[in-house]
Design an enzyme around this catalytic site. Structure first.
Site, mmCIF file in Angstrom:
data_model
loop_
_atom_site.group_PDB
_atom_site.id
_atom_site.type_symbol
_atom_site.label_atom_id
_atom_site.label_comp_id
_atom_site.label_asym_id
_atom_site.label_seq_id
_atom_site.Cartn_x
_atom_site.Cartn_y
_atom_site.Cartn_z
ATOM 1 N N GLU A 98 9.325 10.967 30.685
ATOM 2 C CA GLU A 98 10.104 12.218 30.754
ATOM 3 C C GLU A 98 10.720 12.577 29.403
ATOM 4 O OE1 GLU A 98 9.444 13.906 33.205
ATOM 5 O OE2 GLU A 98 8.858 12.381 34.666
ATOM 6 N N VAL B 190 -2.658 17.349 21.105
ATOM 7 C CA VAL B 190 -2.575 16.198 20.193
ATOM 8 C C VAL B 190 -4.010 15.819 19.860
ATOM 9 C CG1 VAL B 190 -1.881 13.758 20.009
ATOM 10 C CG2 VAL B 190 -0.409 15.380 21.223
ATOM 11 N N THR C 77 9.389 5.721 33.554
ATOM 12 C CA THR C 77 9.528 7.110 33.993
ATOM 13 C C THR C 77 10.356 7.848 32.943
ATOM 14 O OG1 THR C 77 9.325 6.467 36.297
ATOM 15 C CG2 THR C 77 10.324 8.618 35.864
ATOM 16 N N HIS D 174 8.281 14.326 27.353
ATOM 17 C CA HIS D 174 8.259 15.781 27.619
ATOM 18 C C HIS D 174 9.427 16.466 26.924
ATOM 19 C CE1 HIS D 174 5.049 15.741 30.524
ATOM 20 N NE2 HIS D 174 5.714 15.115 31.482
HETATM 21 N N1 ARG Z 1 6.901 13.115 36.531
HETATM 22 C C1 ARG Z 1 6.044 12.016 36.896
HETATM 23 C C2 ARG Z 1 6.093 11.817 38.396
HETATM 24 O O1 ARG Z 1 7.096 12.129 39.003
HETATM 25 C C3 ARG Z 1 6.507 10.768 36.204
HETATM 26 C C4 ARG Z 1 5.458 9.760 36.101
HETATM 27 C C5 ARG Z 1 5.996 8.529 35.458
HETATM 28 N N2 ARG Z 1 5.094 7.442 35.605
HETATM 29 C C6 ARG Z 1 5.474 6.191 35.656
HETATM 30 N N3 ARG Z 1 4.591 5.239 35.731
HETATM 31 N N4 ARG Z 1 6.716 5.862 35.646
HETATM 32 O O2 ARG Z 1 5.134 11.368 38.979
HETATM 33 ZN ZN ZN Z 2 5.174 14.299 33.325
#
Ligand code: ARG
Ligand code: ZN
Ligand code: CA
Length: 339
Positions: free
Chosen positions: A249, A270, A245, A252
């Site tokens: 993030e 991209v 996660t 981003h």
């Molecule tokens: N902002 C995304 C969410 O809250 C993060 C996704 C991250 N994915 C992951 N496999 N950790 O869903």
């Molecule tokens: Zn995201």
């Protein structure tokens, strides 16, 4: 009359004092330069009997300039402060041997003791970020052969734990309104223009995390990660217990968009990532095809998709270039790339 005499005596005493002080200083100075002269002569004699005495006058010229320009000493002091900082490399944002080292401040907001995550869990998150951003993650090699020509390799971005700030809160869960980043309701960021701030707290509505893109206010800059999606141990819970996660993030935070371009068959800006219909979840079967123009195989293992942690393990070269652009001169995170 008496007053005048007293003043004259005082003046004379002062003059005498100043004269003797000058004499002492002058004397010392002479002794010192004599000594220097001797050392210089010795060195020269050792070098060659006939070499003429050579001197560099830089220091003497500087002394004269200091006398002539009252503002020079402040400028010299600023240069010395900078130099000292550079030498000590005090976990400032820095570019070391071509690697962008990002100091990380982890802000832990806890409502339960479990949410006050351990140092081990925090270190596991830093380790996961470093593995993923250097392409040394053990699953990197799982990248399907059709995408191996566009794999990023090492992004040359490294994360160094700089500080941990802990605070208990009565807030049971936070939304995405940045309340965790304000001192009144959470923890204000530390040095956000030179340090990456990561908030770890309980997020509502099943949100795993969110980031602020480059260009936003520094008072809210950084990324937020749910306590159950933070790191690879402790309260980290499958299928979000590989620290990805934060990898997503921070992507981003370094200006990467979602791989589906946040629209049906949208663009992520991209050029080496395929078009995706929409976000992918879970663990899609290999070879899953998009219905967008050209029906390309989707790159569901890219960190910027929404798949489970064990099913995402790579960035592309194009994503790496896009991320590094933020550090360039004139780039939005150039303040992180200063020595
Ligand atoms: N902002 C995304 C969410 O809250 C993060 C996704 C991250 N994915 C992951 N496999 N950790 O869903
Ligand atoms: Zn995201
Ligand atoms: Ca949670």
């Amino acid at each position: 009359m008496l007053k005048n005499l007293k003043l004259t005596i005082m003046k004379k005493t002062l003059l005498l004092f100043l004269a003797s002080a000058f004499f002492i200083v002058g004397c010392k100075k002479n002794e010192l330069s004599d000594e220097n002269e001797l050392l210089t002569q010795k060195a020269i004699t050792n070098f060659s009997e006939n070499t003429p005495v050579r001197k560099c006058a830089s220091y003497e010229v500087l002394q004269q300039q200091l006398k002539d320009d009252p503002t020079l000493s402040a400028r010299l002091k600023a240069i010395e402060d900078f130099t000292e900082k550079y030498i000590n490399r005090k976990l400032e944002a820095r570019l070391v041997n071509g690697v962008y080292e990002i100091p990380v401040v982890v802000n832990v907001l806890y409502n339960t003791t479990a949410q006050n995550i351990s140092l081990t869990q925090i270190n596991s998150q830093i380790a996961a970020l470093n593995a993923d951003y250097s392409a040394s993650n053990s699953d990197y090699a799982l990248t399907p052969s059709i995408f191996q020509n566009v794999q990023s390799g090492n992004t040359n971005i490294r994360f160094v734990l700089d500080a941990i700030v802990r605070k208990s809160t009565t807030t049971k869960s936070f939304s995405t309104n940045d309340a965790m980043k304000k001192s009144s309701t959470g923890i204000a960021p530390s040095s956000p223009t030179t340090k990456l701030n990561i908030w770890c707290c309980n997020l509502s509505n099943g949100i795993l995390g969110y980031a602020q893109f480059p260009g936003g206010a520094s008072s809210t800059d950084g990324v937020v990660i749910d306590d159950n999606a933070f790191g690879t141990t402790g309260t980290a819970t499958a299928p979000f217990n590989k620290g990805r996660t934060a990898t997503h993030e921070v992507g981003h935070w370094l200006n990467l968009r979602h791989i589906w371009g946040d629209a049906t068959c949208g663009s992520d800006l991209v050029n080496d990532t395929p078009l995706h219909n929409v976000a992918n979840y879970g663990c899609p079967a290999a070879g899953h095809k998009s219905t967008c123009t050209g029906t390309p195989v989707e790159m569901t293992m890219n960190y910027m998709d929404y798949t489970d942690d064990v099913c995402m393990y790579m960035f592309t070269a194009g994503q790496k270039t896009r991320m590094l652009a933020v550090f360039a001169a004139g780039g939005p995170r150039n303040s992180f790339a200063q020595p």
